[in-house]
Design an enzyme around this catalytic site. Structure first.
Site, PDB file in Angstrom:
ATOM      1  N   ARG A  27       0.823  -1.221   0.000  1.00 22.56           N
ATOM      2  CA  ARG A  27       0.000   0.000   0.000  1.00 22.56           C
ATOM      3  C   ARG A  27       0.854   1.267   0.000  1.00 22.56           C
ATOM      4  O   ARG A  27       0.499   2.254  -0.644  1.00 22.56           O
ATOM      5  CB  ARG A  27      -0.988  -0.048   1.158  1.00 22.56           C
ATOM      6  CG  ARG A  27      -2.012  -1.153   0.894  1.00 22.56           C
ATOM      7  CD  ARG A  27      -3.292  -0.988   1.629  1.00 22.56           C
ATOM      8  NE  ARG A  27      -4.284  -1.926   1.092  1.00 22.56           N
ATOM      9  CZ  ARG A  27      -5.331  -2.362   1.767  1.00 22.56           C
ATOM     10  NH1 ARG A  27      -5.545  -1.952   3.000  1.00 22.56           N
ATOM     11  NH2 ARG A  27      -6.180  -3.201   1.203  1.00 22.56           N
ATOM     12  N   ILE A 129      10.854 -15.115  13.898  1.00 23.08           N
ATOM     13  CA  ILE A 129      10.488 -15.116  15.321  1.00 23.08           C
ATOM     14  C   ILE A 129      11.722 -15.108  16.215  1.00 23.08           C
ATOM     15  O   ILE A 129      11.632 -14.837  17.396  1.00 23.08           O
ATOM     16  CB  ILE A 129       9.600 -16.334  15.681  1.00 23.08           C
ATOM     17  CG1 ILE A 129      10.343 -17.655  15.510  1.00 23.08           C
ATOM     18  CG2 ILE A 129       8.308 -16.313  14.896  1.00 23.08           C
ATOM     19  CD1 ILE A 129       9.664 -18.837  16.193  1.00 23.08           C
ATOM     20  N   ASP A 130      12.887 -15.423  15.644  1.00 27.40           N
ATOM     21  CA  ASP A 130      14.077 -15.659  16.476  1.00 27.40           C
ATOM     22  C   ASP A 130      14.716 -14.397  17.055  1.00 27.40           C
ATOM     23  O   ASP A 130      15.493 -14.482  17.999  1.00 27.40           O
ATOM     24  CB  ASP A 130      15.153 -16.392  15.656  1.00 27.40           C
ATOM     25  CG  ASP A 130      14.682 -17.747  15.185  1.00 27.40           C
ATOM     26  OD1 ASP A 130      13.752 -18.287  15.797  1.00 27.40           O
ATOM     27  OD2 ASP A 130      15.239 -18.275  14.198  1.00 27.40           O
ATOM     28  N   SER A 218       9.193 -27.559  42.209  1.00 28.30           N
ATOM     29  CA  SER A 218       8.937 -27.667  40.775  1.00 28.30           C
ATOM     30  C   SER A 218       9.662 -26.513  40.088  1.00 28.30           C
ATOM     31  O   SER A 218       9.961 -25.503  40.724  1.00 28.30           O
ATOM     32  CB  SER A 218       7.438 -27.580  40.482  1.00 28.30           C
ATOM     33  OG  SER A 218       6.993 -26.268  40.696  1.00 28.30           O
ATOM     34  N   HIS A 255       6.855 -25.873  16.027  1.00 25.81           N
ATOM     35  CA  HIS A 255       6.351 -24.898  15.041  1.00 25.81           C
ATOM     36  C   HIS A 255       5.095 -24.167  15.472  1.00 25.81           C
ATOM     37  O   HIS A 255       4.684 -23.225  14.792  1.00 25.81           O
ATOM     38  CB  HIS A 255       6.136 -25.599  13.696  1.00 25.81           C
ATOM     39  CG  HIS A 255       7.435 -25.979  13.050  1.00 25.81           C
ATOM     40  ND1 HIS A 255       8.164 -27.072  13.453  1.00 25.81           N
ATOM     41  CD2 HIS A 255       8.153 -25.382  12.067  1.00 25.81           C
ATOM     42  CE1 HIS A 255       9.274 -27.150  12.735  1.00 25.81           C
ATOM     43  NE2 HIS A 255       9.291 -26.134  11.885  1.00 25.81           N
TER      44      HIS A 255
HETATM   45  O1  F6P Z   1      12.026 -19.255  11.812  1.00 28.70           O
HETATM   46  C1  F6P Z   1      13.277 -19.587  12.336  1.00 28.70           C
HETATM   47  C2  F6P Z   1      13.215 -20.942  12.898  1.00 28.70           C
HETATM   48  O2  F6P Z   1      12.034 -20.937  13.599  1.00 28.70           O
HETATM   49  C3  F6P Z   1      14.338 -21.423  13.787  1.00 28.70           C
HETATM   50  O3  F6P Z   1      14.248 -21.054  15.120  1.00 28.70           O
HETATM   51  C4  F6P Z   1      14.282 -22.906  13.595  1.00 28.70           C
HETATM   52  O4  F6P Z   1      15.497 -23.508  13.848  1.00 28.70           O
HETATM   53  C5  F6P Z   1      13.895 -23.039  12.184  1.00 28.70           C
HETATM   54  O5  F6P Z   1      13.161 -21.868  11.858  1.00 28.70           O
HETATM   55  C6  F6P Z   1      13.129 -24.282  11.822  1.00 28.70           C
HETATM   56  O6  F6P Z   1      12.446 -24.076  10.650  1.00 28.70           O
HETATM   57  P1  F6P Z   1      12.046 -25.176   9.563  1.00 28.70           P
HETATM   58  O7  F6P Z   1      11.491 -26.333  10.305  1.00 28.70           O
HETATM   59  O8  F6P Z   1      11.039 -24.465   8.735  1.00 28.70           O
HETATM   60  O9  F6P Z   1      13.277 -25.500   8.820  1.00 28.70           O
END
Ligand code: F6P
Length: 325
Positions: A27, A129-130, A218, A255
């Site tokens: 956009r 996300i890392d 724990s 995931h």
């Molecule tokens: O997006 C990065 C990441 O989540 C890493 O932390 C992880 O090691 C990797 O992707 C795993 O991704 P894939 O299973 O898609 O190869």
């Protein structure tokens, strides 16, 4: 070269907020008079010529969706000179003059090589996300993943407390500890075991000897994935051998951390970065990633972004210890 048409792609592991970034790039580009093309499946779509026209409507109703409407892939062909030649030819045939690449370190490394070989203006957005990219305080998707982890740990806490168990919760991070460390703080975990200080201390022994053994029945320990040590499974094996008095369990979140609707923080970050990417191209910037530093958009040269030298905040590491006594 005057830029008339901008191509967008998402590449590597998906991250919540990628769609918000695609929307913002599209956009902002249209607002400024550019044509926009969406490239499907990351670099693969450049090599196989899966390129579609994008209009404002193409990105309607996606800001709240996880994943990426452009799909994503890790493309082997693009790692070869022949693959990149094909990609360049297809890109030019489609009339694309510049690219916005949304992805992590592998994707931005690919962008850097491509830009050098073919003199293509490319701006990157940190989509992972890392949070392991240099020059930026945060990456798109990181905040959502943190929230997903915290939600899961809150649930695990119930069962860990009831059974008086030690739980190792493995989170993603691609051998970086940002997710583990900050989700440990946010979930009140007893410790974070992260690759950055792997060689400095025996983090497991430290945890057991100085914390868990004395005061806790724990415990939840956030563990960053780390192939070198076997991650959470490796730690649980060590507990079985070295500290058999503890009842240890492992949860690998996997995931699930990459999915879900992006948080407001990620949507805003993606929207600001998407706009900044087009502004960067208009200013003549190239081969830079958009980052955020102290709330401001910054340009980070690709080599700095992918160097993997972003340091862990020691104060945060201490905080986990202090707050878990
Ligand atoms: O997006 C990065 C990441 O989540 C890493 O932390 C992880 O090691 C990797 O992707 C795993 O991704 P894939 O299973 O898609 O190869």
């Amino acid at each position: 070269m005057t830029i008339k048409c901008i191509g967008i792609l998402t590449s590597g592991g998906d991250a919540p907020g990628m769609n918000a970034a695609i929307r913002a790039v599209t956009r902002t580009a249209i607002y400024n008079g550019f044509e926009v093309k969406g490239i499907m499946r990351g670099y693969k779509g450049l090599v196989t010529n899966e390129i579609v026209d994008f209009r404002s409507k193409s990105v309607s109703n996606i800001i709240q969706q996880g994943g990426t409407i452009l799909k994503t892939a890790r493309c082997k062909e693009f790692q070869t000179p022949e693959g990149r030649r094909q990609a360049y030819d297809n890109m030019r045939a489609a009339g694309i003059d510049a690219l916005v690449v949304i992805g992590g370190d592998g994707s931005l490394t690919g962008a850097s090589i491509f830009a050098q070989e073919y003199d293509v203006p490319i701006v990157g957005l940190p989509g992972t996300i890392d949070n392991d990219l240099g020059g930026t305080d945060s990456t798109i998707g990181y905040d959502t993943a943190l929230n997903t982890i915290v939600d899961a740990v809150d649930k695990l806490r119930d069962t860990a407390t009831s059974h008086e168990r030690l739980f190792f919760v493995e989170v993603m991070g691609h051998t970086a500890g940002f997710l583990a460390l900050n989700s440990a703080i946010a979930s009140g975990a007893e410790a974070a075991i992260i690759p950055e200080i792997e060689t400095e201390v025996d983090q497991l022994a430290e945890l057991i000897n100085h914390g868990f053994r004395k005061s806790k029945n724990s415990a939840i320990v956030l563990v960053a994935e780390n192939p070198a040590t076997g991650g959470a499974m490796g730690l649980a094996r060590r507990v079985k051998e070295e500290f058999p008095e503890f009842d240890a369990r492992v949860t690998i979140l996997g995931h699930i951390q990459r999915g879900g609707s992006p948080t407001a923080i990620d949507r805003i970050l993606a929207s600001r970065m998407g706009e900044a990417a087009i502004e960067a191209l208009m200013e003549g910037q190239r081969n830079v990633m958009i980052g955020i530093k102290n709330g401001q958009m910054v340009y980070v040269p690709f080599p700095k972004a992918v160097r993997h030298d972003k340091t862990i905040d020691r104060v945060s590491l201490d905080l986990v210890k202090i707050l878990s006594i």
